[in-house]
Write an enzyme that holds these catalytic residues in place. Structure first.
Site, mmCIF file in Angstrom:
data_model
loop_
_atom_site.group_PDB
_atom_site.id
_atom_site.type_symbol
_atom_site.label_atom_id
_atom_site.label_comp_id
_atom_site.label_asym_id
_atom_site.label_seq_id
_atom_site.Cartn_x
_atom_site.Cartn_y
_atom_site.Cartn_z
ATOM 1 N N CYS A 319 -83.653 33.792 21.575
ATOM 2 C CA CYS A 319 -84.639 34.005 20.507
ATOM 3 C C CYS A 319 -84.626 35.482 20.095
ATOM 4 C CB CYS A 319 -86.011 33.527 20.977
ATOM 5 S SG CYS A 319 -87.326 33.639 19.738
ATOM 6 N N LEU A 320 -85.781 36.122 20.128
ATOM 7 C CA LEU A 320 -85.868 37.529 19.768
ATOM 8 C C LEU A 320 -85.016 38.395 20.687
ATOM 9 C CD1 LEU A 320 -87.212 39.622 17.945
ATOM 10 C CD2 LEU A 320 -89.200 39.572 19.456
#
Length: 586
Positions: A319-320
């Protein structure tokens, strides 16, 4: 008078004015759930004004309305002639829509009610899209607002128009409504007290989840680095570093032993390190993206190279954390730092021109509202983020729960490790979150080669190590077609996997998980890139989890097995047992 140099006395006034503006915006954010009223009004005005000067679109919608009204009228007559028996449906709900599944919905008048509602949804979908002149972001906002309104007014949400709830009420003499009132009261009390959902206490970090044995070998003001204990006599020489997103606790990748990617890797003979991010407080408000690269990724890679100095690192970002890893890898390539052996990016975007439904909540007005609120708190709260995710799936996460718990009086959902993790939320420091939203989502600086690390530009085109890239079919946070765009930003070898499931459940996909499947296709560095549709048509389908395929890929890019490395930094003792301190911070 030289207007290019305003009087010095004017500067404090301007600063004071900005401070007043921020306070007003922060107060507004608190009353609107951190949603920008300005964005909504601009979108509605853009749509309404352009629809007003589109007589062709108006005529199309009028004819569509008459057609739908005729269909409902004919269906009503058909149902009346059929009597009390079940009537056919002339329109089927979408595959994922479970609101009208019961047989009771096939009897008059509820069959007519829900069929006309489904046609109303279709009409509004046509009305909010395809209006000439409407800005794309505004079109998405108006369409989203219409869906939210329709989800709220669905006949399934009212006792008098929900035949399943009516039957339950009659059969139980209203006891379901008594239980539903108790469920609603309990939910409201837990929300007010900021408590996790019932059952989350069954999954204690370090006892039930995040239990893979290991040691904390590094701690700074932003991360703890965990080195997991080997489970095999020999290991792959290149260690694996996991970079999770700091929007979540790291142990989504180390849930209960049956669902732990960390344990799976260790059992397959890998030396695994994982970053555990600190849950930021107002003291960390000024930490930015460069700090996350330096104190996070950079510090972790440096420590691993000290522990395993003779081998490069297989780095995984989720993800991030995957976006950060891609930025860091580009910076390392720019600086000719060859510490990485490969990159694995899980549901991680590097190009943000089409960010999916999360883009609904990101525009200039919205970001400035969040910045004003974060200027007072120092961070973005977990509740603010959870509200946005809930609205994206309001049918599944809000209204279906309302019907089940309040109208039907059913007990609380059975908790599992993934749901308990999801309730263990984190905060985001103000400066980092502002930089992330502006530089990546709003301006797409990374894909446009404008992003700077340490004051110098980075380019994803500089990345030459092989990449294993994973997207998930039903991802609302990082849509797989957006994730796929890394193919166009770098010429390196990319193995792309598209797996069933969503942003979390598609990644937490152990080999024993039923009903999983994935597609996989390698794009060599010298080959032309396929567009997503051609990739989808050409990539073979495989049953089961993608984890074994990734393990085989790692093994193909690793050397011959060796004895496990020492645990901890040279001449230093480990700082404690996994899962460490930072993951326990609330």
């Amino acid at each position: 008078m030289d207007l290019s140099n305003p009087p010095i006395a004017a500067l404090p006034v301007a600063a004071k004015g900005n401070d007043i503006d921020r306070k007003v915006r922060a107060a507004l954010a608190r009353t609107t759930g951190s949603l920008s009223v300005a964005s909504g009004l601009l979108a509605a005005g853009d749509w309404a004004m352009n629809l007003a000067v589109s007589p062709g679109k108006q005529m199309e919608l009028a004819l569509l309305f008459l057609d739908y009204a005729g269909q409902v009228a004919r269906y009503d007559v058909e149902c009346f002639l059929a009597g009390t028996g079940e009537a056919r449906r002339f329109i089927e709900p979408p595959a994922r829509d479970r609101r009208f599944e019961g047989d009771e919905w096939r009897r008059w008048p509820f069959n007519v009610l829900h069929q006309s509602f489904l046609l109303t949804e279709q009409w509004w979908a046509a009305a909010t899209r395809g209006v000439d002149g409407v800005e794309r972001h505004h079109e998405e906002l108006v369409s989203f607002a219409a869906r939210q309104w329709l989800d709220m007014t669905s006949p399934s949400n009212s006792l008098l128009t929900n035949p399943v709830a009516l039957k339950r009420t009659i059969d139980e003499g209203g006891q379901n409504l008594v239980r539903g009132a108790f469920n609603a009261s309990t939910d409201l009390q837990r929300i007010a007290a900021n408590l996790p959902p019932p059952g989350a206490e069954q999954f204690v970090v370090g006892r039930d989840v995040a239990v893979t044995p290991g040691k904390v070998v590094l701690r700074n003001r932003l991360i703890e680095l965990i080195q997991y204990s080997p489970a095999t006599a020999e290991v792959a020489p290149e260690p694996v570093l996991i970079v999770p997103a700091w929007i979540m606790k790291y142990y989504i990748l180390d849930l209960s032993p049956a669902n732990s990617l960390v344990k799976y890797l260790v059992d397959q003979g890998h030396t695994v390190f994982c970053i555990s991010w600190k849950n930021p407080t107002p003291d960390e408000r000024d930490l930015g993206m460069d700090d996350y690269l330096r104190l996070g990724l950079g510090a972790a890679v440096g420590a691993i190279r000290a522990i395993v100095p003779e081998h490069k690192v297989h780095a995984l970002g989720y993800c991030l954390g995957g976006t950060l890893l891609a930025i860091g890898a580009a910076a390392m390539a720019r600086d000719r730092n060859e510490a990485l052996a490969s990159l694995t990016l899980l549901a991680a975007q590097t190009e943000f021109s089409e960010p999916g439904e999360m883009g609904l909540f990101i525009d200039e007005a919205q970001v400035s509202l969040l910045e004003a609120q974060m200027a007072q708190t120092g961070y973005l709260t977990a509740r603010q983020m959870a509200g946005a995710f809930t609205m994206l799936r309001s049918n599944d996460l809000m209204w279906s729960r309302f019907v089940s718990h309040c109208l039907l009086g059913e007990s609380v959902d059975r908790m599992n490790d993934l749901m308990a993790w999801n309730a263990d939320a984190t905060r985001l420091p103000a400066r980092m979150h502002s930089e992330y939203l502006r530089q990546l989502f709003l301006h797409d600086d990374l894909a446009e080669n404008r992003y700077r690390v340490g004051g110098q530009q980075v380019s994803l085109a500089d990345i030459k190590v092989p990449v294993f890239l994973v997207g998930t079919v039903t991802d609302h946070v990082a849509p797989w077609r957006s994730v796929y765009k890394l193919h166009y930003l770098t010429s390196t070898e990319i193995t792309f996997v598209l797996t069933s499931g969503g942003h979390n459940a598609g990644i937490v996909s152990p080999p024993r998980h039923p009903h999983r499947h994935y597609q996989l296709l390698l794009s060599a560095a010298s080959e032309p890139r396929l567009d997503p549709d051609r990739w989808l048509a050409n990539a073979p389908d495989n049953q089961g989890s993608w984890w074994p395929a990734w393990h085989e890929w790692l093994r193909a890019h690793s050397g011959k097995p060796v004895k496990p490395p020492r645990n901890g930094l040279p001449r230093e003792h480990p700082l404690g047992d996994a899962p460490g301190r930072y993951v326990l911070e609330k």
